[in-house]
Scaffold this motif. Structure first.
Motif, PDB file in Angstrom:
ATOM      1  N   ASP A  98       3.985   5.496  -1.138  1.00 50.50           N
ATOM      2  CA  ASP A  98       3.794   4.122  -0.680  1.00 50.50           C
ATOM      3  C   ASP A  98       2.297   3.909  -0.472  1.00 50.50           C
ATOM      4  N   PRO A  99       1.628   3.099  -1.317  1.00 48.11           N
ATOM      5  CA  PRO A  99       0.164   2.997  -1.225  1.00 48.11           C
ATOM      6  C   PRO A  99      -0.324   2.330   0.051  1.00 48.11           C
ATOM      7  N   TYR A 100       0.524   1.532   0.729  1.00 47.98           N
ATOM      8  CA  TYR A 100       0.079   0.801   1.913  1.00 47.98           C
ATOM      9  C   TYR A 100       0.649   1.384   3.208  1.00 47.98           C
ATOM     10  N   ALA A 101       1.266   2.546   3.124  1.00 53.59           N
ATOM     11  CA  ALA A 101       1.834   3.164   4.325  1.00 53.59           C
ATOM     12  C   ALA A 101       0.718   3.638   5.241  1.00 53.59           C
ATOM     13  N   ALA A 102       1.016   3.684   6.539  1.00 58.31           N
ATOM     14  CA  ALA A 102       0.031   4.176   7.507  1.00 58.31           C
ATOM     15  C   ALA A 102      -0.243   5.643   7.243  1.00 58.31           C
ATOM     16  N   ASP A 103      -1.469   6.070   7.435  1.00 55.24           N
ATOM     17  CA  ASP A 103      -1.857   7.458   7.236  1.00 55.24           C
ATOM     18  C   ASP A 103      -1.233   8.315   8.343  1.00 55.24           C
ATOM     19  N   PRO A 104      -0.331   9.260   7.992  1.00 59.79           N
ATOM     20  CA  PRO A 104       0.310  10.066   9.045  1.00 59.79           C
ATOM     21  C   PRO A 104      -0.670  10.954   9.785  1.00 59.79           C
ATOM     22  N   ALA A 105      -1.816  11.242   9.174  1.00 59.88           N
ATOM     23  CA  ALA A 105      -2.797  12.094   9.834  1.00 59.88           C
ATOM     24  C   ALA A 105      -3.712  11.317  10.758  1.00 59.88           C
ATOM     25  N   ALA A 106      -3.588   9.976  10.740  1.00 60.93           N
ATOM     26  CA  ALA A 106      -4.468   9.160  11.573  1.00 60.93           C
ATOM     27  C   ALA A 106      -4.114   9.342  13.033  1.00 60.93           C
ATOM     28  N   THR A 107      -5.119   9.313  13.888  1.00 65.71           N
ATOM     29  CA  THR A 107      -4.907   9.423  15.324  1.00 65.71           C
ATOM     30  C   THR A 107      -5.470   8.202  15.999  1.00 65.71           C
ATOM     31  N   THR A 108      -5.254   8.116  17.288  1.00 63.41           N
ATOM     32  CA  THR A 108      -5.736   6.965  18.031  1.00 63.41           C
ATOM     33  C   THR A 108      -7.211   7.097  18.378  1.00 63.41           C
ATOM     34  N   ASP A 333       3.236  -4.575  12.561  1.00 65.00           N
ATOM     35  CA  ASP A 333       3.403  -3.577  11.498  1.00 65.00           C
ATOM     36  C   ASP A 333       3.092  -4.190  10.141  1.00 65.00           C
ATOM     37  N   VAL A 334       3.619  -5.388   9.915  1.00 68.91           N
ATOM     38  CA  VAL A 334       3.413  -6.050   8.620  1.00 68.91           C
ATOM     39  C   VAL A 334       1.944  -6.440   8.471  1.00 68.91           C
ATOM     40  N   GLN A 335       1.347  -6.937   9.540  1.00 63.98           N
ATOM     41  CA  GLN A 335      -0.068  -7.305   9.469  1.00 63.98           C
ATOM     42  C   GLN A 335      -0.927  -6.082   9.144  1.00 63.98           C
ATOM     43  N   ALA A 336      -0.631  -4.952   9.800  1.00 60.90           N
ATOM     44  CA  ALA A 336      -1.398  -3.731   9.542  1.00 60.90           C
ATOM     45  C   ALA A 336      -1.244  -3.277   8.093  1.00 60.90           C
ATOM     46  N   ARG A 337      -0.042  -3.412   7.553  1.00 61.13           N
ATOM     47  CA  ARG A 337       0.192  -3.035   6.161  1.00 61.13           C
ATOM     48  C   ARG A 337      -0.626  -3.929   5.224  1.00 61.13           C
ATOM     49  N   GLU A 348     -11.822  -9.002   1.222  1.00 59.05           N
ATOM     50  CA  GLU A 348     -12.105  -9.178   2.639  1.00 59.05           C
ATOM     51  C   GLU A 348     -11.653 -10.549   3.096  1.00 59.05           C
ATOM     52  N   GLY A 349     -11.338 -10.653   4.372  1.00 58.83           N
ATOM     53  CA  GLY A 349     -10.894 -11.919   4.920  1.00 58.83           C
ATOM     54  C   GLY A 349     -10.420 -11.743   6.348  1.00 58.83           C
ATOM     55  N   PRO A 350      -9.979 -12.819   6.977  1.00 63.44           N
ATOM     56  CA  PRO A 350      -9.502 -12.732   8.357  1.00 63.44           C
ATOM     57  C   PRO A 350      -8.175 -11.993   8.434  1.00 63.44           C
ATOM     58  N   PRO A 351      -7.770 -11.543   9.628  1.00 65.15           N
ATOM     59  CA  PRO A 351      -6.473 -10.872   9.763  1.00 65.15           C
ATOM     60  C   PRO A 351      -5.347 -11.775   9.272  1.00 65.15           C
ATOM     61  N   PRO A 352      -4.445 -11.264   8.448  1.00 62.35           N
ATOM     62  CA  PRO A 352      -3.337 -12.089   7.952  1.00 62.35           C
ATOM     63  C   PRO A 352      -2.441 -12.570   9.097  1.00 62.35           C
ATOM     64  N   VAL A 353      -1.879 -13.765   8.916  1.00 64.04           N
ATOM     65  CA  VAL A 353      -0.926 -14.303   9.891  1.00 64.04           C
ATOM     66  C   VAL A 353       0.467 -13.832   9.497  1.00 64.04           C
ATOM     67  N   VAL A 354       1.155 -13.194  10.428  1.00 64.67           N
ATOM     68  CA  VAL A 354       2.556 -12.794  10.242  1.00 64.67           C
ATOM     69  C   VAL A 354       3.307 -13.335  11.453  1.00 64.67           C
ATOM     70  N   ALA A 373       6.311  -9.696  17.866  1.00 59.21           N
ATOM     71  CA  ALA A 373       7.775  -9.644  17.938  1.00 59.21           C
ATOM     72  C   ALA A 373       8.330  -8.694  16.880  1.00 59.21           C
ATOM     73  N   THR A 374       9.492  -8.134  17.179  1.00 61.59           N
ATOM     74  CA  THR A 374      10.222  -7.345  16.187  1.00 61.59           C
ATOM     75  C   THR A 374      10.992  -8.307  15.279  1.00 61.59           C
ATOM     76  N   ILE A 375      10.852  -8.121  13.976  1.00 61.33           N
ATOM     77  CA  ILE A 375      11.510  -9.003  13.009  1.00 61.33           C
ATOM     78  C   ILE A 375      12.987  -8.632  12.928  1.00 61.33           C
ATOM     79  N   GLN A 376      13.848  -9.644  13.056  1.00 62.69           N
ATOM     80  CA  GLN A 376      15.289  -9.434  13.069  1.00 62.69           C
ATOM     81  C   GLN A 376      15.949 -10.183  11.914  1.00 62.69           C
ATOM     82  N   GLN A 377      17.187  -9.774  11.590  1.00 64.55           N
ATOM     83  CA  GLN A 377      17.971 -10.549  10.634  1.00 64.55           C
ATOM     84  C   GLN A 377      18.192 -11.947  11.197  1.00 64.55           C
TER      85      GLN A 377
END
Length: 542
Positions: A98-108, A333-337, A348-354, A373-377
């Motif tokens: 998944d090319p846009y997945a979060a890096d599992p090795a990333a830390t805070t 989560d979607v914005q970060a992706r 480059e651009g402003p943070p996407p609106v989700v 918010a958590t996205i729900q059905q």
């Protein structure tokens, strides 16, 4: 002694024979060349040169120990540190990556990295970033003097006085493109005829060395006023003729009718007027200089459109996958992706609106860590994306898309979206008709066309923002906006410029829908550059 009594010769001892054999074998091993490890022969390799007989090795004296870097002098605190040993490559994951997945090795833990960017073009540098972080990017090349002087003659202006101090006038900054980040007041006067003059502080003269024309420096505020008076003094009139009063254009909007153009502070306007100079708005000049895309800008815009389209498709597909798998997914989560995707694609651009669920009712909503918010059905989801390439001629593209997390879109959502989509089409139809008949169209007129259609659907009070805004090297461009609501923008849409068309309706505390496209106005008609959404996309439809 008789032969019978003579002692028999004893056979050679086995140990002595073995030692002799090993000695012979060792000698042969030293004399013979080393045998290479068995490997496949390279048929294209150059033949090995004939080897000369080896000379008898001589024992070399041991080399002196090399002193440590910190021996014999002070340590350089700014020297590059030795490169660390490369980390072992991670094992390849099972399945597609998944090319846009979060890096599992990333830390805070946040680290600061310094990057140096060089460019051969004579351009200024500003700071921006897809996530609001600082990132160097070039701006468009400095102003075309011949084109400006032609516009000045058509508009009966004696000159254009560009002014800035500490970046307060992005229009002047983008056109003049000073190097570095000058913080003191500067002027660049382009007369209707003759040579331009740059008036800059003596300590910042190098930032303006690339400009066409003459450069004049000043030291203090008294000197600034004196030099400015000399630049704006009209030539002596011919005998018998009255003294002429200069009329110059500045980034000034009478009554602040167009706030995006009001970039020169009131004190500077008073200073210039006090020198006996009349001031008019530079709105026409700005539209045909900064806001005209040009062939290179148009190409870069379409590159940005492509990336936004792919990012939107990926984000919506990922939401559907997560929901179907029963995995939680939030707006953040979607914005970060999306932001990771923008970075990987080099835009480059402003943070996407989700926005999901009730958050779609807020036209200015942007997710944050404390309110995402958590996205729900059953949720509506709005994605608004805007980006440009960091190229010198990069032009923004912007688009908004509405989706439903389910298989069948409820009627109330579908009906509201149909209204805004038809209002968008009304705006497109008006512009297309005017261009076909070779007539000008003002930004306020386009906004009224969309707003009138929504009024007829009894949703006029739900349409609480302008229809669209200009697009150029800035997301909020300097040309005419499609606006008869927030301000009355009576500027004509300029051929060669672009803008968004994006009406929407919002039901407070419930939901909202909007559509947004990017468009370019060519000499032959209106060119819609992004996809036109005709109905809400059902993410879980089979």
């Amino acid at each position: 002694m008789s032969a019978a009594r003579r002692p028999a010769r004893r056979p050679a001892r086995p140990a002595r024979a073995l030692r002799r054999a090993l000695t012979i074998v060792g000698a042969l091993a030293v004399a013979a060349p080393a045998v290479a490890t068995a490997q496949p022969l390279d048929p294209y390799a150059d033949p090995a040169p004939a080897k000369k007989p080896a000379k008898k090795p001589t024992k070399k004296p041991a080399r002196p120990v090399k002193p440590a870097p910190d021996d014999g002098g002070p340590v350089d605190p700014y020297a590059d540190s030795p490169a660390p040993a490369p980390a072992p490559a991670p094992a390849a994951p099972d399945g597609p990556v998944d090319p846009y997945a979060a890096d599992p090795a990333a830390t805070t833990t946040t680290t600061t990295t310094t990057t140096t960017t060089t460019t051969t073009a004579t351009t200024a540098t500003t700071t921006t970033g897809s996530a609001g972080a600082a990132a160097a990017r070039p701006v468009r090349k400095s102003i075309d003097i011949a084109a400006v002087q032609g516009l000045l003659a058509v508009q009966s202006l004696d000159g254009w006085l560009l002014y800035d101090r500490a970046g307060l006038n992005p229009i002047a900054q983008g056109l003049v493109a000073p190097l570095g980040a000058p913080s003191r007041a500067w002027f660049y006067f382009i007369p209707e005829q003759g040579e331009p003059v740059a008036l800059v502080h003596q300590t910042e003269a190098a930032s303006f060395g690339h400009l066409e024309g003459k450069q004049v420096t000043y030291a203090g505020y008294d000197d600034l006023k004196k030099q400015l008076r000399a630049i704006l003094t009209p030539p002596k009139p011919a005998r018998g003729k009255a003294k002429k009063k200069l009329t110059v254009a500045m980034e000034y909007s009478p009554g602040a009718v167009v706030p995006s153009l009001s970039r020169v502070d009131a004190g500077t306007v008073e200073l210039v007027k006090g020198l006996g100079v009349a001031i008019k708005s530079s709105e026409g000049l700005v539209q045909f200089t900064k806001s005209v895309w040009g062939p290179a800008g148009r190409k870069q815009h379409y590159i940005a459109v492509h990336h936004l389209t792919e990012l939107r498709k990926d984000a919506l597909a990922w939401i559907a996958t997560q929901i179907t798998a029963g995995k939680p997914v939030t707006e953040l989560d979607v914005q970060a992706r999306l932001e990771r995707g923008m970075k990987m694609r080099g835009v480059e651009g402003p943070p996407p609106v989700v926005a999901a669920g009730v958050h779609t009712a807020d036209p200015n909503y942007v997710p944050t860590a404390d309110r995402a918010a958590t996205i729900q059905q059953g949720d509506l989801v709005i994605l608004s994306l805007a980006a440009r390439t960091p190229d010198v001629d990069g032009i923004y593209a912007a688009a908004t898309w509405v989706a439903y997390v389910g298989d069948v879109v409820p009627t109330r959502y579908a009906s509201a979206f149909e209204v805004v989509a038809l209002a968008r089409d009304e705006a497109i139809a008006l512009i297309t008709d005017r261009i076909k008949r070779r007539r000008a169209v003002r930004g306020a007129e386009v906004d009224r066309a969309a707003r009138t259609f929504i009024d007829k659907a009894n949703l006029g009070d739900r349409f609480v923002h302008r229809t669209g805004h200009s697009l150029d090297s800035d997301l909020q461009g300097a040309a005419a906006d499609l606006d008869d609501y927030e301000v009355k923008d009576e500027r004509n849409l300029a051929v060669g410029s672009g803008f968004t068309i994006g009406p929407g309706v919002y039901f407070a505390g419930d939901y909202g829908v909007r559509t947004e496209i990017s468009a370019y106005l060519s000499a032959t008609g209106l060119e819609v550059t992004t996809a036109k959404q005709e109905q809400i996309e059902a993410l879980l439809a089979r």
